[in-house]
Design an enzyme around this catalytic site. Structure first.
Site, PDB file in Angstrom:
ATOM      1  N   ASP A 113      28.721  25.830 -27.327  1.00  0.00           N
ATOM      2  CA  ASP A 113      28.468  24.393 -27.280  1.00  0.00           C
ATOM      3  C   ASP A 113      29.802  23.653 -27.349  1.00  0.00           C
ATOM      4  OD1 ASP A 113      27.734  21.701 -27.826  1.00  0.00           O
ATOM      5  OD2 ASP A 113      25.892  22.349 -28.800  1.00  0.00           O
ATOM      6  N   TYR A 164      26.386   6.243 -20.494  1.00  0.00           N
ATOM      7  CA  TYR A 164      27.082   7.194 -19.627  1.00  0.00           C
ATOM      8  C   TYR A 164      28.360   6.581 -19.052  1.00  0.00           C
ATOM      9  CZ  TYR A 164      27.756  10.583 -15.837  1.00  0.00           C
ATOM     10  OH  TYR A 164      28.277  11.528 -14.969  1.00  0.00           O
ATOM     11  N   THR A 198      23.681  17.521  -7.937  1.00  0.00           N
ATOM     12  CA  THR A 198      23.640  18.244  -9.209  1.00  0.00           C
ATOM     13  C   THR A 198      22.392  17.856  -9.990  1.00  0.00           C
ATOM     14  OG1 THR A 198      24.830  16.497 -10.369  1.00  0.00           O
ATOM     15  CG2 THR A 198      26.168  18.261  -9.385  1.00  0.00           C
TER      16      THR A 198
END
Length: 261
Positions: free
Chosen positions: A68, A164, A199
């Site tokens: 991670d 984002y 993606t």
């Protein structure tokens, strides 16, 4: 001597394409991915099978590690594994990233904000801070490299994706600061900012906007089509080559003209 890289977010998409591109350029690669879902990220993460398929394409040139990027321990393990298994470390590519929220800033939860920022920004920091001592130790003439995958969102705003956009702006700023910190050591640090690329993140973004397909994003790019992951990977591989030795602190737009206006 073969150069060695770590790529995070390596199990699919741009990360997997970057592994392919680096191997084609003679790198050996430690491919790192979390390989399990993240609460408050509204789509499935890559799987262990995805990561193993990347390794299977390249045999001994690629080693997989489940880790991670938000964990300092996991990123330190990645650096130790790369240097122990391959004997050195020359480049790190921070490719792990997620998108979440899909609402105005004042309506998104702290958990969704934290998921986006922890992977995109903290994850980039964790990889760099783990790798920097090894890259510095290579010496000024070793052409050591750091590349982070940012986004066109890192230079513009996106509707209902404020978290984002803010995170990717932060990634670009982080890279610029790191580039200054590492310049005296001969280590370059750059960002690559993709436009609408085929993606899982783009599919999730299509869901945010209620689009029938991610193909509809092609309209927002002057080139009139989606970008393929291998096109982004080619720019990353070039930044990891000796040919890019004079470039540091840059944000390279590979966005089909999306941010020209």
């Amino acid at each position: 001597m073969n150069r060695v890289a770590i790529v995070t977010g390596a199990a699919r998409g741009i990360g997997a394409a970057t592994v392919d591109a680096l191997v084609n350029d003679g790198y050996r690669v430690l491919a790192v991915d979390r390989c399990r879902d993240i609460p408050d990220v509204p789509y499935a993460m890559a799987t262990p099978a995805d990561l193993e398929s990347v390794v299977a394409r390249h045999g001994d040139a690629v080693l997989a590690l489940v880790g991670d990027v938000r964990s300092a321990t996991d990123m330190q393990l990645a650096v130790e594994t790369a240097t122990r298994h391959f004997g050195r470390l020359d480049a790190v590519i921070a490719g792990a990233g997620v998108v979440a929220a899909g609402a105005p800033l004042w309506e998104i939860t702290d958990a969704a904000w934290d998921a986006v920022w922890s992977v995109n920004v903290l994850g980039t920091r964790r990889l760099i801070e783990a790798a920097a001592p090894a890259l510095i130790a290579n010496g000024r003439d070793a052409h050591s490299r750091i590349v982070a995958i940012a986004s066109a969102a890192g230079s513009t705003g996106l509707y209902h994706l404020a978290a984002y956009s803010a995170a990717k702006h932060a990634v670009v700023g982080l890279i610029r600061g790191v580039a200054m910190d590492l310049a005296e050591h001969g280590v370059t640090a750059n960002a690559v900012s993709p436009g609408s690329t085929r993606t899982a993140i783009l599919k999730a973004s299509a869901d945010v906007y209620g689009l029938a397909s991610e193909e509809e994003f092609a309209k927002s790019q002057p080139i009139g089509r989606l970008i393929e992951p291998n096109e982004i990977a080619a720019s990353i591989a070039w930044l990891c080559s000796p040919a890019a030795s004079a470039i540091t602190g840059a944000d390279i737009a590979v966005d089909g003209g999306m941010t020209v206006a």
